[in-house]
Design a protein around this motif. Structure first.
Motif, PDB file in Angstrom:
ATOM      1  N   TYR A 276       3.157   3.009  -3.184  1.00 54.84           N
ATOM      2  CA  TYR A 276       2.679   4.336  -3.594  1.00 54.84           C
ATOM      3  C   TYR A 276       3.848   5.321  -3.582  1.00 54.84           C
ATOM      4  CZ  TYR A 276      -0.245   8.497  -3.930  1.00 54.84           C
ATOM      5  OH  TYR A 276      -0.806   9.675  -4.354  1.00 54.84           O
TER       6      TYR A 276
ATOM      7  N   CYS B 198       0.819  -1.222   0.000  1.00 56.74           N
ATOM      8  CA  CYS B 198       0.000   0.000   0.000  1.00 56.74           C
ATOM      9  C   CYS B 198       0.850   1.268   0.000  1.00 56.74           C
ATOM     10  CB  CYS B 198      -0.942   0.030   1.211  1.00 56.74           C
ATOM     11  SG  CYS B 198      -2.140  -1.294   1.295  1.00 56.74           S
ATOM     12  N   ARG B 199       1.425   1.582   1.165  1.00 52.41           N
ATOM     13  CA  ARG B 199       2.128   2.862   1.328  1.00 52.41           C
ATOM     14  C   ARG B 199       3.456   2.911   0.595  1.00 52.41           C
ATOM     15  NH1 ARG B 199       1.550   2.760   7.747  1.00 52.41           N
ATOM     16  NH2 ARG B 199       1.819   0.541   7.237  1.00 52.41           N
TER      17      ARG B 199
ATOM     18  N   THR C 232       2.042   1.621 -12.454  1.00 54.28           N
ATOM     19  CA  THR C 232       1.874   0.592 -11.418  1.00 54.28           C
ATOM     20  C   THR C 232       2.294  -0.790 -11.910  1.00 54.28           C
ATOM     21  OG1 THR C 232      -0.414   0.196 -12.063  1.00 54.28           O
ATOM     22  CG2 THR C 232      -0.037   1.843 -10.340  1.00 54.28           C
TER      23      THR C 232
ATOM     24  N   SER D 197      -3.073   8.681   0.537  1.00 47.55           N
ATOM     25  CA  SER D 197      -2.484   9.423  -0.587  1.00 47.55           C
ATOM     26  C   SER D 197      -2.398  10.913  -0.268  1.00 47.55           C
ATOM     27  CB  SER D 197      -3.235   9.162  -1.885  1.00 47.55           C
ATOM     28  OG  SER D 197      -4.569   9.565  -1.798  1.00 47.55           O
TER      29      SER D 197
ATOM     30  N   TYR E 122      -7.649   4.938   1.579  1.00 50.43           N
ATOM     31  CA  TYR E 122      -6.626   5.160   0.556  1.00 50.43           C
ATOM     32  C   TYR E 122      -6.543   6.639   0.192  1.00 50.43           C
ATOM     33  CZ  TYR E 122      -5.936   0.191   0.196  1.00 50.43           C
ATOM     34  OH  TYR E 122      -5.619  -1.109   0.492  1.00 50.43           O
TER      35      TYR E 122
ATOM     36  N   SER F 128      -4.337   1.550  -3.547  1.00 51.57           N
ATOM     37  CA  SER F 128      -3.118   2.301  -3.860  1.00 51.57           C
ATOM     38  C   SER F 128      -2.908   2.367  -5.366  1.00 51.57           C
ATOM     39  CB  SER F 128      -1.899   1.669  -3.190  1.00 51.57           C
ATOM     40  OG  SER F 128      -1.923   1.897  -1.811  1.00 51.57           O
ATOM     41  N   SER F 129      -3.185   1.276  -6.048  1.00 48.83           N
ATOM     42  CA  SER F 129      -3.031   1.236  -7.495  1.00 48.83           C
ATOM     43  C   SER F 129      -3.961   2.251  -8.167  1.00 48.83           C
ATOM     44  CB  SER F 129      -3.314  -0.185  -7.996  1.00 48.83           C
ATOM     45  OG  SER F 129      -3.038  -0.288  -9.364  1.00 48.83           O
TER      46      SER F 129
ATOM     47  N   ILE G 248       0.515  -4.437  -5.980  1.00 51.34           N
ATOM     48  CA  ILE G 248       0.067  -3.261  -5.241  1.00 51.34           C
ATOM     49  C   ILE G 248      -1.426  -3.428  -4.947  1.00 51.34           C
ATOM     50  CG2 ILE G 248      -0.230  -0.756  -5.312  1.00 51.34           C
ATOM     51  CD1 ILE G 248       2.066  -0.658  -7.356  1.00 51.34           C
TER      52      ILE G 248
END
Length: 192
Positions: A20, A16-17, A64, A173, A169, A53-54, A49
């Motif tokens: 990203y 996730c993080r 991605t 972000s 998410y 996040s994607s 991913i």
């Protein structure tokens, strides 16, 4: 042109993080020779991913494709010129795994605070030949610790959206985007 060097980004599952952050830094440092990679302290090895996040990355035009989660190991920390973590806990985990990484490991928020008003052009003029720029930035940031009040974990840590809905998410972000430009600008060698 000065080589940027190797940038390693760390979170927990590496789905996730840190993916990203990795893909945003790659996007923001396009046109340089920066090598941006990521890993997890408890990685879901081989996973793609996470879809949240994607989707957030796709919405801002970041690539991605070709991602696979991997476990953080000492060699990755040793090879990196600078290490950026999602949380203070990840920073501690990285340093516990490879104590020599202490001098070059920062949370995203900490790094943004430390380089925000640094005179990096002067640092570039005085940087030793052949030292990757990311290592210079790490040295500058380390030398500026203590000049500003340190962030608490609540202020510094990037929210973990794993297993949560779209709002999580969005929060992740937003927290990253509010700081990443400062870091990416610092990691782009100044023209001198």
């Amino acid at each position: 042109m000065t080589s940027v060097g190797r940038i390693l980004v760390i979170c927990t599952g590496n789905v996730c993080r840190s993916p990203y952050l990795e893909r945003r830094l790659r996007q923001l440092l396009a046109g340089t020779d920066a090598v941006v990679e990521s890993a997890g302290t408890r990685a879901l090895v081989g996973a793609d991913i996470e879809s949240g996040s994607s989707a957030a990355l796709a919405a801002i035009g970041a690539d991605t494709a070709g991602f696979a989660s991997r476990q953080l190991v000492p060699a990755l920390l040793d090879e990196a010129d600078i290490v950026v973590t999602a949380t203070q806990q990840h920073r501690g985990d990285a340093v516990a795994l490879h104590p020599r990484a202490l001098r070059k490991t920062f949370t995203l928020g900490e790094l943004a605070d430390l380089v925000r008003d640094a005179d990096l052009a002067a640092e570039a003029r005085n940087a030793p030949a052949g030292v990757p720029w990311a290592a210079v930035v790490a040295d500058v940031a380390r030398g500026r610790r203590g000049l500003n009040p340190a962030r608490t974990a609540d202020e510094s840590d990037i929210y973990d959206p794993y297993g949560r809905g779209p709002e999580a998410y969005d929060r992740m972000s937003h927290e990253i985007e509010s700081q990443i430009d400062v870091v990416a600008d610092a990691l782009r060698p100044p023209s001198i």
